[in-house]
Structures are given as structure tokens and as C-alpha cells.
Design an enzyme around this catalytic site. Structure first.
Site, PDB file in Angstrom:
ATOM      1  N   ARG A 176      12.454  50.748  18.235  1.00 28.87           N
ATOM      2  CA  ARG A 176      13.921  50.365  18.226  1.00 28.87           C
ATOM      3  C   ARG A 176      14.124  48.939  18.101  1.00 28.87           C
ATOM      4  NH1 ARG A 176      19.136  51.051  20.676  1.00 28.87           N
ATOM      5  NH2 ARG A 176      20.273  48.978  20.376  1.00 28.87           N
ATOM      6  N   TYR A 179      14.803  46.141  14.205  1.00 32.76           N
ATOM      7  CA  TYR A 179      15.857  45.475  13.640  1.00 32.76           C
ATOM      8  C   TYR A 179      16.133  44.161  14.558  1.00 32.76           C
ATOM      9  CZ  TYR A 179      21.196  45.132  13.162  1.00 32.76           C
ATOM     10  OH  TYR A 179      22.242  44.851  12.806  1.00 32.76           O
ATOM     11  N   LEU A 229      30.659  55.523  18.176  1.00 32.30           N
ATOM     12  CA  LEU A 229      32.102  55.881  18.100  1.00 32.30           C
ATOM     13  C   LEU A 229      32.368  56.999  17.282  1.00 32.30           C
ATOM     14  CD1 LEU A 229      34.823  54.224  19.178  1.00 32.30           C
ATOM     15  CD2 LEU A 229      34.980  53.735  16.664  1.00 32.30           C
ATOM     16  N   GLY A 248      24.888  58.381  29.483  1.00 29.80           N
ATOM     17  CA  GLY A 248      25.715  57.494  29.267  1.00 29.80           C
ATOM     18  C   GLY A 248      25.846  56.018  30.268  1.00 29.80           C
ATOM     19  N   ASP A 328      16.395  50.698  24.569  1.00 28.78           N
ATOM     20  CA  ASP A 328      17.942  50.559  24.544  1.00 28.78           C
ATOM     21  C   ASP A 328      18.212  49.182  25.323  1.00 28.78           C
ATOM     22  OD1 ASP A 328      20.663  51.005  23.821  1.00 28.78           O
ATOM     23  OD2 ASP A 328      20.549  52.951  24.754  1.00 28.78           O
ATOM     24  N   ARG A 332      25.079  44.562  27.856  1.00 34.34           N
ATOM     25  CA  ARG A 332      25.271  43.223  26.937  1.00 34.34           C
ATOM     26  C   ARG A 332      26.567  42.554  27.009  1.00 34.34           C
ATOM     27  NH1 ARG A 332      22.743  45.786  21.795  1.00 34.34           N
ATOM     28  NH2 ARG A 332      24.489  46.774  20.832  1.00 34.34           N
TER      29      ARG A 332
HETATM   30  C1  UGA Z   1      24.421  48.441  17.776  1.00 33.54           C
HETATM   31  C2  UGA Z   1      23.301  48.329  16.494  1.00 33.54           C
HETATM   32  O1  UGA Z   1      22.044  48.361  16.983  1.00 33.54           O
HETATM   33  C3  UGA Z   1      23.709  46.866  16.060  1.00 33.54           C
HETATM   34  O2  UGA Z   1      23.541  47.096  14.422  1.00 33.54           O
HETATM   35  C4  UGA Z   1      24.797  46.259  16.293  1.00 33.54           C
HETATM   36  O3  UGA Z   1      24.766  44.836  16.082  1.00 33.54           O
HETATM   37  C5  UGA Z   1      25.366  46.345  17.591  1.00 33.54           C
HETATM   38  O4  UGA Z   1      25.230  47.816  18.196  1.00 33.54           O
HETATM   39  C6  UGA Z   1      26.842  46.100  17.830  1.00 33.54           C
HETATM   40  O5  UGA Z   1      27.697  46.986  17.350  1.00 33.54           O
HETATM   41  O6  UGA Z   1      27.213  44.704  17.670  1.00 33.54           O
HETATM   42  P1  UGA Z   1      23.945  50.001  19.640  1.00 33.54           P
HETATM   43  O7  UGA Z   1      25.237  49.409  20.620  1.00 33.54           O
HETATM   44  O8  UGA Z   1      22.911  50.430  20.773  1.00 33.54           O
HETATM   45  O9  UGA Z   1      23.510  49.025  18.926  1.00 33.54           O
HETATM   46  O10 UGA Z   1      24.530  51.316  18.985  1.00 33.54           O
HETATM   47  P2  UGA Z   1      25.486  52.466  19.298  1.00 33.54           P
HETATM   48  O11 UGA Z   1      25.270  53.487  18.422  1.00 33.54           O
HETATM   49  O12 UGA Z   1      26.883  51.902  19.129  1.00 33.54           O
HETATM   50  O13 UGA Z   1      25.199  53.127  20.798  1.00 33.54           O
HETATM   51  C7  UGA Z   1      25.754  52.468  21.894  1.00 33.54           C
HETATM   52  C8  UGA Z   1      25.143  53.189  23.131  1.00 33.54           C
HETATM   53  O14 UGA Z   1      25.763  54.652  22.978  1.00 33.54           O
HETATM   54  C9  UGA Z   1      23.683  53.298  23.111  1.00 33.54           C
HETATM   55  O15 UGA Z   1      23.284  53.373  24.525  1.00 33.54           O
HETATM   56  C10 UGA Z   1      23.316  54.683  22.581  1.00 33.54           C
HETATM   57  O16 UGA Z   1      22.166  55.265  22.907  1.00 33.54           O
HETATM   58  C11 UGA Z   1      24.644  55.301  23.079  1.00 33.54           C
HETATM   59  N1  UGA Z   1      25.012  56.628  22.383  1.00 33.54           N
HETATM   60  C12 UGA Z   1      25.057  56.709  20.922  1.00 33.54           C
HETATM   61  C13 UGA Z   1      25.361  57.817  23.124  1.00 33.54           C
HETATM   62  O17 UGA Z   1      25.112  57.876  24.118  1.00 33.54           O
HETATM   63  N2  UGA Z   1      25.611  58.937  22.422  1.00 33.54           N
HETATM   64  C14 UGA Z   1      25.886  59.044  20.914  1.00 33.54           C
HETATM   65  O18 UGA Z   1      26.077  60.084  20.343  1.00 33.54           O
HETATM   66  C15 UGA Z   1      25.458  57.755  20.401  1.00 33.54           C
END
Ligand code: UGA
Length: 387
Positions: A176, A179, A229, A248, A328, A332
């Protein structure tokens, strides 16, 4: 297409009165690498709105970018195409670099491509900007802060700050962080060229920017797992279950793309204040759990589609959802004190205000295209589980 209220449309921006020519020293020839992505497609029209500004908008796919923008040259190419960076840096005063593979589902499945896109492919750009005296505004990520906010002695901090927060990534087998590590190393390269070779740079760390045109919907304009989203919108539009990774419980601070882009334009207009700086851009007041985000999004969806079956959520284990190697960020929250000081920027849009416009945008772009899919048919037939 409907758009969410932006700082501009709500009259929140305190931008200076419109100039017909820019003062000497402000960049007027701008290259945007990654112009066709979610943020690029919002940023380029705002930059094109500046007086006497010419833009090279570069991407492999420019479909999201509005057509016929004045003085915007659309260049459909990979940044690795022979001679492209050379040509771009010869012409521009300022290069805005947005290209990356920024989707956590790829960090563990395609880490080599992820590292190349965020590091290897961009080192030549850093060197060219240095050699030619061009300003590089580089988009890094809040992910560089890692799992949680810790200070230099490992003590917890409430907010992540550019100056004082350590960068706390997980072990190497947790891919993870491939990146975040690549982004961090490029930041260090940029910093080193700035300190030792005179590179003019600004590094931006976005914190979960959201808005219309974000990401893709699986089976329509992409495959795999999109960002949260789009993943939730896909479930809502097809009557599927919203997958809550590890229940979540993780938290994110969301910021509106219109307000975010406003901050970038302010950076471009303030070279003296912003060169040599690293800037967090986000909104601490929109710190919510992913479960809360799911509930708020489902509510906004229900307002526009009251006839749809009630949203259903299911908890899934992270490794089940993303595969091995996932990890994860727990929480933040940005400190944006520096952005407030240097840019006079204070984001105002609350999550609840952003969501109706975002939902409307996804419906306008995808609802028709999803109506023929088996998922949508089973949703219409009673909202059975589809994933
Ligand atoms: C992302 C990217 O890694 C980066 O490219 C970016 O800089 C950063 O966020 C940002 O938007 O600034 P992350 O926030 O972890 O990371 O990515 P998301 O897919 O938006 O996930 C957010 C959280 O939702 C995570 O905890 C993930 O596990 C969770 N999630 C995701 C769910 O619970 N369900 C889903 O269907 C998808």
C-alpha cells in the site's frame, strides 16, 4: 450537467478584481501534465480564465476536459513520449505536474507502474525544470504522512503539518505504501534540486479532494475498484451494497474541488510567497469516518432518487476487498495554517453541501449508461445483492 456549488459560484472566493494583463513575474505560459484527470479538468479552465495565459494541456485522455477552452492547446500524449517533456519545458514558464496512478487498489496490484508514474517518470521533468529555470508546481499527496500523525519523537499529533509531522509509512511488504514512498522520494528529489541546484518549486499535498468527474464507474469507463466516492456511487446507482472496509472506521478530511483549485490558482499568482514551499491543502472541518461518508452520500442520493431501494451497507475486511499487502491511513487531518497565511485561503464548503452536486453529476454521467447493465436490472427488480 449539474455542478456542486464552488467557492466561486457561492461568492466565497476573495479573488482580486479581474485584471486584463498580469503583473510582470506571474507565469503566463503554463503546462499542465495530467490535464485530463479529475483535478486537471477542474484546474485548466480556471487557469485559462487568467488574463493573457496560454496553456499546454497534456494527458493520454482529455475527455473530461471541457472542449474549446480559449488559448488551451490540447496535447494527447504520454509524458514519456520522446521529446515531449523537452518541448513542454522549453515553452512553459510554469509546469504543473499532476500525473500519477492515484488509486489504492493499484498500489498493491501494480506497484511497479505506480512507482514509475510517481517517481521514475518524473525525475527527468525535475531535471529539465532545474536546467531551464522553470517553476515546477508538483502535486504530491497527503499519503506521505502515512498511517497516523506523529511528531519527530513519535508522539501523536492532531493535525498533519508540513514542518513538524514525521512521515510514518508501513513495512515494505505492505505494498500500500509504494505510492506514498515514491511520492515522498520525489518530494526529496525536488527539495534537493531546490536547495542545491536552484530549482524553483512548490509542492502541494492534497487531502482527499472530491467533486464531479472524480474517478470512474466500474464496467462503464474503467475496471477494478475506484476511489471510495465512486465506489459508493456505483453501489447506490446499481442497488448494490456499499462496502465499508474494516467497518468504515477510517477517517478522511474531504475538501471541495472548486475550493482546492482556487488555492492552486492563488499559488500560481504568488510565486514569491510560494516558491520553495510545501503546502497542505485540505479541510480539517470535514473530517469524517468512511461510515459517515456512506450515510451522508446515501441521504443525498435518496433526495434525488426517492424511488430507489434503501441503501445497504456491508462491512468487509480490507484484505478481502483489496487483496494482500493493503494497509491504510487511520486518520488524516491537515493543518492548513501555512496555506491560510501564504494564500489567504480558507475552504468553507461542508461535506453535506458538496454531496448533492456530486451525486447529480454521477447520475447525469452514468445513470443511462448503467441502465443496461445486469447490476442495474437486478436493482430495478428489487435491489438484490449485486456484488
Ligand atoms: C487516496 C489516494 O491514495 C491518494 O492518491 C490521494 O492522494 C488521497 O487519497 C487523496 O485523495 O488525497 P484513500 O483516501 O485511502 O487514498 O483512498 P479512497 O479510495 O478514497 O479510500 C478512503 C477510505 O475508504 C479507505 O479507508 C478505504 O479503505 C475506504 N473504502 C474505499 C471503503 O470503505 N469502501 C470502498 O468501496 C472504497
Amino acid at each position: 450537467m449539474s455542478h456542486p456549488p464552488t467557492s466561486k459560484s457561492r461568492g466565497l472566493s476573495s479573488r482580486a478584481p479581474r485584471l486584463t494583463r498580469l503583473p510582470v513575474g506571474r507565469p503566463t505560459r503554463i503546462a499542465v501534465l495530467g490535464a485530463g484527470g479529475f483535478i486537471g479538468s477542474h484546474l485548466v479552465p480556471q487557469l485559462a480564465d487568467r488574463p493573457n495565459t496560454d496553456i499546454d494541456a497534456v494527458d493520454i485522455d482529455l475527455d473530461k476536459l471541457a472542449p474549446d477552452l480559449p488559448r488551451v492547446r490540447r496535447i494527447k500524449a504520454r509524458i514519456g513520449a520522446p521529446g515531449l517533456l523537452d518541448e513542454i519545458t522549453a515553452r512553459a514558464d510554469l509546469v504543473v505536474s499532476l500525473t500519477a496512478l492515484c488509486n489504492p487498489a493499484l498500489y498493491t496490484t501494480h506497484p511497479i507502474e505506480v512507482i514509475d508514474a510517481s517517481y521514475t517518470d518524473l525525475v527527468p521533468l525535475v531535471k529539465l525544470c532545474t536546467a531551464r529555470g522553470k517553476w515546477l508546481v508538483h502535486f504530491s499527496t497527503c499519503e506521505v504522512y502515512g498511517r497516523i500523525a506523529l511528531d519527530g519523537r513519535g508522539r501523536p499529533m492532531h493535525r498533519m503539518s508540513e514542518q513538524d509531522t514525521a512521515l510514518f509509512l508501513g513495512p515494505v511488504h505492505r505494498e500500500r505504501w509504494s505510492y506514498a514512498a515514491a511520492k515522498q522520494l520525489l518530494e526529496r528529489v525536488i527539495w534537493a534540486y531546490g536547495q542545491h541546484e536552484g530549482l524553483k518549486f512548490t509542492i502541494v499535498r492534497p487531502f482527499n479532494v472530491i467533486g464531479p468527474r472524480m474517478d470512474f464507474i466500474p464496467g462503464v469507463d474503467g475496471e477494478g475498484i475506484p476511489r471510495v466516492l465512486a465506489s459508493f456511487m456505483h453501489a447506490l446507482m446499481t442497488g448494490g451494497e456499499l462496502a465499508l472496509v474494516d467497518g468504515g472506521r477510517r477517517r478522511r478530511s474531504f475538501v471541495d474541488v472548486g475550493e482546492f483549485v482556487d488555492a492552486i490558482v492563488r499559488i500560481v499568482d504568488r510565486p514569491d510567497a510560494c516558491q520553495g514551499e510545501i503546502l497542505n491543502l485540505g479541510d480539517a472541518r470535514n473530517d469524517v469516518s468512511i461510515r459517515q461518508l456512506a450515510k451522508e452520500l446515501a441521504l443525498a442520493f435518496r433526495v434525488l432518487r426517492p424511488e430507489a431501494p434503501p441503501a445497504r451497507m456491508k462491512a468487509v475486511r480490507a484484505e478481502e476487498f483489496y487483496g494482500p499487502g493493503y494497509d491504510d491511513s487511520e486518520v488524516r487531518i491537515p493543518s492548513v495554517a501555512k496555506a491560510a497565511r501564504l494564500l489567504g485561503w480558507r475552504p468553507r464548503a461542508r461535506l453535506r453541501e458538496m454531496l448533492p452536486g456530486i451525486v447529480a453529476d454521477y447520475l447525469a454521467r452514468y445513470e443511462d449508461r448503467l441502465s443496461g447493465t445486469s447490476a442495474a436490472r437486478s436493482a430495478a427488480a428489487g435491489g438484490r445483492r449485486v456484488r
